[in-house]
Design a protein around this motif. Structure first.
Motif, PDB file in Angstrom:
ATOM      1  N   SER A 108      -9.809   4.608   6.992  1.00 35.96           N
ATOM      2  CA  SER A 108      -9.456   5.752   6.167  1.00 35.96           C
ATOM      3  C   SER A 108     -10.115   7.015   6.705  1.00 35.96           C
ATOM      4  O   SER A 108     -11.095   6.955   7.440  1.00 35.96           O
ATOM      5  N   GLU A 167      -4.415   8.744   3.014  1.00 34.42           N
ATOM      6  CA  GLU A 167      -4.808   9.396   1.764  1.00 34.42           C
ATOM      7  C   GLU A 167      -3.710  10.254   1.151  1.00 34.42           C
ATOM      8  O   GLU A 167      -3.833  10.718   0.014  1.00 34.42           O
ATOM      9  N   LEU A 182     -14.698   4.761   6.853  1.00 35.99           N
ATOM     10  CA  LEU A 182     -14.456   6.141   6.432  1.00 35.99           C
ATOM     11  C   LEU A 182     -14.861   7.075   7.563  1.00 35.99           C
ATOM     12  O   LEU A 182     -16.048   7.284   7.820  1.00 35.99           O
ATOM     13  N   ILE A 185     -13.783  13.343   6.027  1.00 39.71           N
ATOM     14  CA  ILE A 185     -13.011  13.876   4.905  1.00 39.71           C
ATOM     15  C   ILE A 185     -12.893  15.389   5.070  1.00 39.71           C
ATOM     16  O   ILE A 185     -13.901  16.075   5.265  1.00 39.71           O
ATOM     17  N   THR A 202     -10.830  11.286  -5.398  1.00 42.21           N
ATOM     18  CA  THR A 202      -9.845  10.251  -5.081  1.00 42.21           C
ATOM     19  C   THR A 202     -10.431   9.223  -4.123  1.00 42.21           C
ATOM     20  O   THR A 202     -10.200   8.018  -4.270  1.00 42.21           O
ATOM     21  N   TYR A 203     -11.195   9.695  -3.140  1.00 41.51           N
ATOM     22  CA  TYR A 203     -11.878   8.764  -2.232  1.00 41.51           C
ATOM     23  C   TYR A 203     -12.849   7.871  -3.003  1.00 41.51           C
ATOM     24  O   TYR A 203     -12.998   6.682  -2.694  1.00 41.51           O
ATOM     25  N   LYS A 204     -13.509   8.421  -4.007  1.00 42.85           N
ATOM     26  CA  LYS A 204     -14.431   7.613  -4.806  1.00 42.85           C
ATOM     27  C   LYS A 204     -13.678   6.470  -5.482  1.00 42.85           C
ATOM     28  O   LYS A 204     -14.121   5.311  -5.448  1.00 42.85           O
ATOM     29  N   TYR A 206     -10.967   5.087  -4.536  1.00 42.27           N
ATOM     30  CA  TYR A 206     -10.552   4.152  -3.491  1.00 42.27           C
ATOM     31  C   TYR A 206     -11.696   3.238  -3.071  1.00 42.27           C
ATOM     32  O   TYR A 206     -11.534   2.011  -2.970  1.00 42.27           O
ATOM     33  N   THR A 225     -18.218  13.415   4.092  1.00 44.90           N
ATOM     34  CA  THR A 225     -18.487  12.001   3.803  1.00 44.90           C
ATOM     35  C   THR A 225     -19.895  11.852   3.245  1.00 44.90           C
ATOM     36  O   THR A 225     -20.125  11.136   2.263  1.00 44.90           O
TER      37      THR A 225
END
Length: 444
Positions: A108, A167, A182, A185, A202-204, A206, A225
């Protein structure tokens, strides 16, 4: 069992269709235009419909319809599936179902997904772990048109599945991986996300899809990140739910060795390789095997892909975000120190160009290149807002860059003709963008 794909020519959807072909399903699919991918799928046994979508493309007895996220609810095939109460899944939903059946390794991040994914896949293959792999690019090791295979998919017999976790539209919230990589970001896909904070939240969500014994492998060099992992809510979450958080960094001792053995240029690719090394170590793959696999990696389709070297060097690259563009051009200058570098850049999506306009100007203005040709913005069907389309253009981008060596040529054909007329030989030409700009390479 019968399955139909709407938008079967897409890079991700076509990979999934190959999975079902391997599983013995009867596969059909539609796409607006024919391509190398659709022709290969046809030769592999899929029934392909090219052109305007029609309800009649759905034969009797279909059990499942999978559609690309770009498909709208008024699509005739989508409407027909709903009318007949056939099970409908978007590509991310269908891939998400697969992630539950395997020990999934999901890559990701805003940049580097395809390269990191292919590196990990090749390491697992070299180690004899026989993974199933679904890529967002094409890899020569997985096949070519000459042998009738699309290099974006590999069918393995082990418990491992390696995927890119995109994403856009929060697609990765459909996935349930055992290991998450990861890479970084950034502010991206602002046609969906409101701002960076929305992206981080949103990443959290995921990351919380990881099981208790799952592993998060994060890029320590990426500020956003790091910002995500330092959020108070995230620290408490990781201590109670996600127990294994590992990091990789260009400051690692292994970075020097990787720099020596990698065939593809750029610090960003060293970072991608370090992420792959971290995954390999989690899976207890000996470093000797990992370094061998990394040394053999020659790059993926449109990721600094060298098409030809004479009479000039022609490179095709997928970069379409200011950061991608910056690191790619920096890597090109490091590799081709004394050569003249020409860039043909096709901005991808009006909304991306609008929201990141100042970033594009800053990056392109300072680029270590000798000539810049910007073609018209690639119009992404179903993702553009008319209001924004009228406010941004390639001409405005060139005007803001305000350099004599930057020009606007609207079409691929005009750009190709300009190159044919003005190149003298010995230059490096980088064809860059995520739209159809790669077709320019066919002119040579």
């Amino acid at each position: 069992m019968k399955i139909h794909f709407i938008g079967i020519g897409g890079i991700g959807v076509s990979a999934l269709s190959q999975y079902y072909l391997k599983k013995g399903w009867e596969v059909s699919g539609s796409d607006l235009v024919s391509s190398e991918i659709t022709e290969i799928l046809k030769n592999k046994g899929a029934k392909i419909f090219i052109g305007k979508h029609h309800a009649k493309n759905l034969s009797r007895g279909i059990n499942l319809v999978i559609y690309t996220p770009a498909v709208q609810s008024d699509n005739p095939e989508f409407k027909e599936a709903k009318k007949r109460k056939i099970k409908l899944q978007s590509y991310p939903q269908a891939l998400g179902e697969l992630t539950k059946k395997y020990q999934t390794i999901a890559i990701s991040g805003s940049h580097g997904k395809s390269t990191t994914c292919t590196m990990i896949a090749l390491i697992l293959i070299r180690a004899g772990l026989d993974p199933t792999v679904i890529l967002g690019t094409k890899l020569r090791e997985f096949g070519s048109s000459r042998v009738g295979t699309v290099g974006n998919f590999r069918f393995g017999k082990s418990k491992y599945l390696v995927i890119e976790a995109d994403e856009w539209q929060a697609s990765f919230l459909n996935y349930w991986p055992k290991i998450i990589v990861l890479t970084n970001i950034e502010r991206e896909h602002l046609d969906y996300y409101k701002n960076l904070n929305h992206i981080l939240k949103t990443y959290k969500k995921y990351i919380l899809h990881l099981p208790k014994d799952g592993v998060l492998i994060a890029n320590k060099d990426d500020p956003n990140t790091t910002k995500l992992l330092l959020l108070k809510s995230m620290r408490s979450t990781f201590s109670t739910i996600v127990g294994n958080v590992l990091h990789y960094s260009l400051r690692q001792n292994e970075a020097k060795k990787i720099k020596r053995i990698l065939k593809i240029p750029g610090k960003h690719n060293i970072s991608n390789a370090l992420a792959a090394l971290a995954v390999a170590r989690v899976l207890k793959i000996p470093d000797k095997i990992t370094f061998l696999a990394l040394s053999e990696y020659e790059g993926s389709w449109r990721r600094f892909e060298i098409i030809k070297t004479k009479p000039f060097t022609l490179i095709s690259d997928y970069a379409h975000h200011p950061t991608n563009v910056r690191v790619t051009l920096k890597a090109a200058r490091e590799k081709f120190k004394r050569k003249k570098i020409w860039v043909v850049f096709q901005p991808h999506q009006y909304q991306r160009t609008y929201y990141l306009f100042d970033d594009f100007v800053k990056v392109l203005k300072a680029a270590p290149i000798d000539k810049l040709i910007i073609t018209d913005i690639y119009d992404v069907a179903g993702r553009e807002k008319k209001k924004i389309k009228g406010q941004v253009s390639s001409k405005k981008l060139v005007k803001a860059i305000n350099k004599k060596w930057a020009i606007c040529l609207p079409s691929i054909e005009k750009a190709a003709n300009y190159l044919k007329k003005h190149l003298k030989g010995g230059e490096v030409v980088i064809v860059m963008g995520a739209g159809d700009i790669y077709k320019l390479c066919n002119q040579f």
